[in-house]
Design a protein around this motif. Structure first.
Motif, PDB file in Angstrom:
ATOM      1  N   GLU A 120       0.824  -1.207   0.000  1.00 54.33           N
ATOM      2  CA  GLU A 120       0.000   0.000   0.000  1.00 54.33           C
ATOM      3  C   GLU A 120       0.862   1.262   0.000  1.00 54.33           C
ATOM      4  O   GLU A 120       0.553   2.239  -0.676  1.00 54.33           O
ATOM      5  CB  GLU A 120      -0.928  -0.001   1.222  1.00 54.33           C
ATOM      6  CG  GLU A 120      -2.005  -1.069   1.177  1.00 54.33           C
ATOM      7  CD  GLU A 120      -2.938  -0.907  -0.011  1.00 54.33           C
ATOM      8  OE1 GLU A 120      -3.155   0.248  -0.435  1.00 54.33           O
ATOM      9  OE2 GLU A 120      -3.415  -1.917  -0.534  1.00 54.33           O
ATOM     10  N   SER A 153       2.203   2.185  -3.384  1.00 52.12           N
ATOM     11  CA  SER A 153       1.239   2.771  -4.320  1.00 52.12           C
ATOM     12  C   SER A 153       0.670   4.089  -3.798  1.00 52.12           C
ATOM     13  O   SER A 153      -0.290   4.610  -4.358  1.00 52.12           O
ATOM     14  CB  SER A 153       0.093   1.789  -4.566  1.00 52.12           C
ATOM     15  OG  SER A 153      -0.590   1.506  -3.356  1.00 52.12           O
ATOM     16  N   ASN A 212      -0.187   7.795  -3.252  1.00 52.11           N
ATOM     17  CA  ASN A 212      -0.215   8.906  -4.194  1.00 52.11           C
ATOM     18  C   ASN A 212      -0.373  10.228  -3.458  1.00 52.11           C
ATOM     19  O   ASN A 212      -0.795  10.274  -2.304  1.00 52.11           O
ATOM     20  CB  ASN A 212      -1.386   8.751  -5.176  1.00 52.11           C
ATOM     21  CG  ASN A 212      -1.143   7.617  -6.159  1.00 52.11           C
ATOM     22  OD1 ASN A 212      -0.071   7.501  -6.736  1.00 52.11           O
ATOM     23  ND2 ASN A 212      -2.143   6.760  -6.323  1.00 52.11           N
ATOM     24  N   THR A 269      -6.760   5.624  -8.669  1.00 51.20           N
ATOM     25  CA  THR A 269      -6.927   4.178  -8.831  1.00 51.20           C
ATOM     26  C   THR A 269      -5.668   3.599  -9.424  1.00 51.20           C
ATOM     27  O   THR A 269      -4.882   4.294 -10.085  1.00 51.20           O
ATOM     28  CB  THR A 269      -8.115   3.870  -9.761  1.00 51.20           C
ATOM     29  OG1 THR A 269      -7.879   4.456 -11.037  1.00 51.20           O
ATOM     30  CG2 THR A 269      -9.410   4.401  -9.159  1.00 51.20           C
ATOM     31  N   ARG A 270      -5.460   2.322  -9.231  1.00 51.07           N
ATOM     32  CA  ARG A 270      -4.280   1.656  -9.758  1.00 51.07           C
ATOM     33  C   ARG A 270      -4.646   0.231 -10.155  1.00 51.07           C
ATOM     34  O   ARG A 270      -5.591  -0.343  -9.635  1.00 51.07           O
ATOM     35  CB  ARG A 270      -3.151   1.623  -8.727  1.00 51.07           C
ATOM     36  CG  ARG A 270      -3.531   0.860  -7.469  1.00 51.07           C
ATOM     37  CD  ARG A 270      -2.343   0.753  -6.521  1.00 51.07           C
ATOM     38  NE  ARG A 270      -2.744   0.215  -5.222  1.00 51.07           N
ATOM     39  CZ  ARG A 270      -2.861  -1.057  -4.922  1.00 51.07           C
ATOM     40  NH1 ARG A 270      -2.644  -1.963  -5.862  1.00 51.07           N
ATOM     41  NH2 ARG A 270      -3.217  -1.463  -3.715  1.00 51.07           N
ATOM     42  N   GLN A 271      -3.897  -0.304 -11.060  1.00 53.56           N
ATOM     43  CA  GLN A 271      -4.064  -1.701 -11.429  1.00 53.56           C
ATOM     44  C   GLN A 271      -3.471  -2.574 -10.334  1.00 53.56           C
ATOM     45  O   GLN A 271      -2.352  -2.349  -9.882  1.00 53.56           O
ATOM     46  CB  GLN A 271      -3.340  -1.981 -12.752  1.00 53.56           C
ATOM     47  CG  GLN A 271      -3.970  -1.309 -13.948  1.00 53.56           C
ATOM     48  CD  GLN A 271      -5.257  -2.014 -14.367  1.00 53.56           C
ATOM     49  OE1 GLN A 271      -5.485  -3.157 -13.983  1.00 53.56           O
ATOM     50  NE2 GLN A 271      -6.082  -1.305 -15.130  1.00 53.56           N
ATOM     51  N   SER A 272      -4.187  -3.549  -9.860  1.00 55.10           N
ATOM     52  CA  SER A 272      -3.678  -4.448  -8.828  1.00 55.10           C
ATOM     53  C   SER A 272      -2.609  -5.353  -9.409  1.00 55.10           C
ATOM     54  O   SER A 272      -2.794  -5.958 -10.454  1.00 55.10           O
ATOM     55  CB  SER A 272      -4.816  -5.302  -8.252  1.00 55.10           C
ATOM     56  OG  SER A 272      -5.775  -4.490  -7.634  1.00 55.10           O
ATOM     57  N   ASP A 273      -1.504  -5.422  -8.743  1.00 53.70           N
ATOM     58  CA  ASP A 273      -0.386  -6.261  -9.158  1.00 53.70           C
ATOM     59  C   ASP A 273      -0.430  -7.542  -8.350  1.00 53.70           C
ATOM     60  O   ASP A 273      -0.132  -7.552  -7.163  1.00 53.70           O
ATOM     61  CB  ASP A 273       0.934  -5.523  -8.928  1.00 53.70           C
ATOM     62  CG  ASP A 273       2.111  -6.280  -9.528  1.00 53.70           C
ATOM     63  OD1 ASP A 273       1.901  -7.420  -9.968  1.00 53.70           O
ATOM     64  OD2 ASP A 273       3.216  -5.720  -9.551  1.00 53.70           O
ATOM     65  N   SER A 331      -6.428   3.371  -4.408  1.00 53.77           N
ATOM     66  CA  SER A 331      -5.079   3.623  -3.909  1.00 53.77           C
ATOM     67  C   SER A 331      -5.132   4.666  -2.810  1.00 53.77           C
ATOM     68  O   SER A 331      -5.893   5.640  -2.882  1.00 53.77           O
ATOM     69  CB  SER A 331      -4.190   4.120  -5.049  1.00 53.77           C
ATOM     70  OG  SER A 331      -2.914   4.449  -4.559  1.00 53.77           O
ATOM     71  N   SER A 385      -4.130   7.839  -0.700  1.00 57.32           N
ATOM     72  CA  SER A 385      -3.609   9.144  -1.093  1.00 57.32           C
ATOM     73  C   SER A 385      -3.437  10.014   0.138  1.00 57.32           C
ATOM     74  O   SER A 385      -4.192   9.893   1.108  1.00 57.32           O
ATOM     75  CB  SER A 385      -4.559   9.840  -2.078  1.00 57.32           C
ATOM     76  OG  SER A 385      -4.705   9.084  -3.260  1.00 57.32           O
ATOM     77  N   SER A 444       7.969   4.027  -0.546  1.00 58.35           N
ATOM     78  CA  SER A 444       7.159   4.793  -1.485  1.00 58.35           C
ATOM     79  C   SER A 444       8.047   5.548  -2.474  1.00 58.35           C
ATOM     80  O   SER A 444       8.575   6.618  -2.148  1.00 58.35           O
ATOM     81  CB  SER A 444       6.268   5.788  -0.719  1.00 58.35           C
ATOM     82  OG  SER A 444       5.540   6.598  -1.615  1.00 58.35           O
TER      83      SER A 444
END
Length: 352
Positions: A67, A70, A72, A82-86, A103, A105, A135
């Motif tokens: 977390e 990612s 922001n 938002t982010r693509q889950s890896d 995500s 922030s 981060s």
């Protein structure tokens, strides 16, 4: 009231009996106990769950560090919310139902200012270190800032109070016939800091910052400090951030060579000095005096240790003995002076 007065008197008496050091509390806690507890919880969950390998691949990753990775900046707008889950970052047993995961922030400006208020403490320095490593976006935003003195100065203040040399005077007073006693390693109750790991974190943070060439240039040319109230040996005014870093590191190196003999601490101090040495300009007069004095003192002590070793020099880079540590410190100081008085910079460092 009388009850309060008696309570404070009892606390003061207990502190004196237990060798309690006021500086220890200053360097550990902030003014908000809830914030301290929250920070300690964040440090525990982000650092005490290590990656494990299954069939040659990382099967388990710390979800809290995922977390943070990612995280922001809210100032960038909602387009990065938002982010693509890896899936490679999640445990094998985890399933993601939605390809778009929210995500976290936070306002990086407010976060940086908060670190400026707490990074002088042990918890604050550890949290800043964790954030810089976890981060990448936050680390990039910090590197781009021109006001890093907001966090550097509190870190230097902690190093300054952690390397107090009053113990040297106490040891010298114990000598018979007015003779000075040899330096002795500090005991746990005498140390003016909570743990050497606290000093490691602060120095590693300074090392991370100094690895950026722009930090070295800006610290000597652009960032000026009007006054340093906590420096007690001399009243310092209108000094550059780079000069302030140098004078505090010289103090820490002296303290380490005389009282601690910690090779990891010395190697980190040397690394920071060498990173900053190519950028030294407009050196403060007092800092130039300190560089000269510490260099001469270190060479004198090195010659004594060399004589005690049968005039056999140490292996370069070997910090396992006092002779090797002093030898490496001497070489570093000469390198520092060499960069400061090279033809291109000699007019800007006439004091040295």
């Amino acid at each position: 009231s009388k009850d309060d007065h008696s309570l404070f008197q009892q606390i003061r008496t207990n502190c004196e009996k237990s060798s309690w050091n006021k500086t220890n509390n200053i360097l550990l806690l902030t003014d908000s106990p809830i914030a301290d507890l929250s920070t300690a919880l964040i440090l525990q969950v982000t650092n005490n769950y290590r990656a494990q390998s299954v069939n040659g691949r990382n099967a388990l990753r710390n979800p809290f560090r995922v977390e943070l990775a990612s995280l922001n900046d809210t100032r960038w707008g909602k387009d990065v919310a938002t982010r693509q889950s890896d899936s490679s970052l999640l445990p094998l047993s985890s399933t993601v139902g939605d390809s778009q995961a929210a995500s976290l922030s936070i306002n990086f400006e407010s976060l940086f200012e908060a670190f400026g208020r707490i990074c002088h403490t042990e918890l604050g320095a550890l949290t800043l270190y964790t954030m810089l490593l976890s981060s990448p976006i936050f680390a990039e935003s910090v590197a781009a800032r021109s006001d890093l003195d907001l966090v550097i100065i509190p870190l230097l203040r902690s190093l300054y109070f952690s390397s107090v040399m009053k113990h040297v005077k106490l040891l010298q007073k114990k000598g018979s016939g007015g003779q000075k006693t040899p330096f002795q390693l500090l005991s746990q109750t005498d140390k003016p800091y909570r743990s050497q790991s606290q000093l490691y974190v602060i120095l590693i943070l300074l090392l991370i910052f100094s690895q950026d060439p722009s930090f070295g240039r800006d610290s000597f040319r652009r960032v000026s400090i009007p006054a340093v109230q906590w420096y007690k040996e001399r009243q310092i005014k209108a000094i550059s951030l780079g000069s302030m870093i140098l004078v505090v590191l010289l103090r820490v190196i002296t303290f380490n060579l005389n009282m601690l003999h910690d090779e990891f601490l010395l190697s980190n101090c040397i690394a920071v000095l060498l990173n900053l040495s190519p950028h030294i300009v407009q050196l403060h007069k007092y800092v130039a005096t300190r560089i000269t004095f510490v260099t001469i003192s270190c060479f004198k002590r090195y010659l004594v240790l060399l004589a005690e070793n049968g005039e056999i020099p140490e292996e370069e880079g070997d910090l396992s003995s006092p002779l090797g540590m002093h030898g490496e410190a001497c070489r570093t100081f000469l390198q520092l002076i060499k960069h400061s008085v090279r033809p291109r910079c000699v007019e800007d460092n006439l004091h040295l």
